[in-house]
Design an enzyme around this catalytic site. Structure first.
Site, PDB file in Angstrom:
ATOM      1  N   CYS A 176     -14.216   2.407 -21.406  1.00 56.76           N
ATOM      2  CA  CYS A 176     -14.906   3.688 -21.191  1.00 56.76           C
ATOM      3  C   CYS A 176     -13.997   4.727 -20.551  1.00 56.76           C
ATOM      4  CB  CYS A 176     -16.126   3.476 -20.306  1.00 56.76           C
ATOM      5  SG  CYS A 176     -15.680   2.832 -18.694  1.00 56.76           S
ATOM      6  N   ASP A 179     -13.366   4.974 -17.382  1.00 58.86           N
ATOM      7  CA  ASP A 179     -13.736   5.239 -15.986  1.00 58.86           C
ATOM      8  C   ASP A 179     -12.647   4.727 -15.047  1.00 58.86           C
ATOM      9  OD1 ASP A 179     -16.039   6.251 -16.975  1.00 58.86           O
ATOM     10  OD2 ASP A 179     -17.339   4.639 -16.321  1.00 58.86           O
ATOM     11  N   CYS A 196     -19.273   5.847 -14.311  1.00 57.89           N
ATOM     12  CA  CYS A 196     -20.720   5.714 -14.455  1.00 57.89           C
ATOM     13  C   CYS A 196     -21.356   5.388 -13.103  1.00 57.89           C
ATOM     14  CB  CYS A 196     -21.026   4.608 -15.458  1.00 57.89           C
ATOM     15  SG  CYS A 196     -20.646   2.974 -14.808  1.00 57.89           S
ATOM     16  N   CYS A 230     -18.899  -3.071 -15.067  1.00 58.10           N
ATOM     17  CA  CYS A 230     -18.483  -1.940 -14.232  1.00 58.10           C
ATOM     18  C   CYS A 230     -18.015  -2.400 -12.851  1.00 58.10           C
ATOM     19  CB  CYS A 230     -19.621  -0.940 -14.098  1.00 58.10           C
ATOM     20  SG  CYS A 230     -20.307  -0.461 -15.696  1.00 58.10           S
TER      21      CYS A 230
HETATM   22  S1  FES Z   1     -19.399   2.503 -18.067  1.00 58.30           S
HETATM   23 FE1  FES Z   1     -17.368   2.652 -17.409  1.00 58.30          FE
HETATM   24  S2  FES Z   1     -17.254   1.583 -15.560  1.00 58.30           S
HETATM   25 FE2  FES Z   1     -19.328   1.666 -16.070  1.00 58.30          FE
END
Ligand code: FES
Length: 129
Positions: A38, A40, A63, A107
């Site tokens: 993702c 992140d 997120c 996550c």
């Molecule tokens: S969706 Fe990327 S860390 Fe949670």
């Protein structure tokens, strides 16, 4: 913000009131982790005295589950010895949050990796002193 409805009360509390959020000046170690899927990212700052974490802060772009995991991680590592925090797993982080929705389990991995990276940065700096 995403579907907070699928998060439990503990996660929502950390999401709405993140603990130890922000940058730390002159940390003893900084660790960054990125979820390749993702994108992140989490950055974890630690202050260490006598091989014990005395303070921790985080900056997370991600997120809700990643932010809640980061927030609870800072609480879990404060006051603990370096060798103890290295044993904290992503499952332990998710459990401390009272569980994460199945799609969000990964996550908490971000936080586990950030701990490992921050400690290894601390150890590198210490050895170079
Ligand atoms: S969706 Fe990327 S860390 Fe949670």
């Amino acid at each position: 913000m995403e579907e907070a409805g699928s998060y439990n009360k503990i996660v929502i509390d950390h999401l709405k009131h993140p603990r130890n959020n922000g940058e730390m000046e002159n940390p003893d170690g900084v660790g960054e982790a990125q979820n390749p899927v993702c994108g992140d990212t989490m950055r974890l700052f630690i202050r260490v005295e006598m091989d014990r974490i005395v303070d921790a802060k985080f900056l997370t772009f991600g997120c809700g589950a990643a932010i809640a995991s980061s927030s609870i991680t800072t609480e879990m590592i404060k006051g603990r010895a370096i060798e103890e925090v290295l044993m904290i797993s992503d499952q332990a982080i998710a459990e401390a949050l009272g569980g994460l929705p199945p799609a969000k389990i990964h996550c908490s991995v971000l936080a586990e990796r950030a701990i490992q990276a921050a400690v290894s940065d601390y150890q590198k700096r210490r050895n170079n002193r």
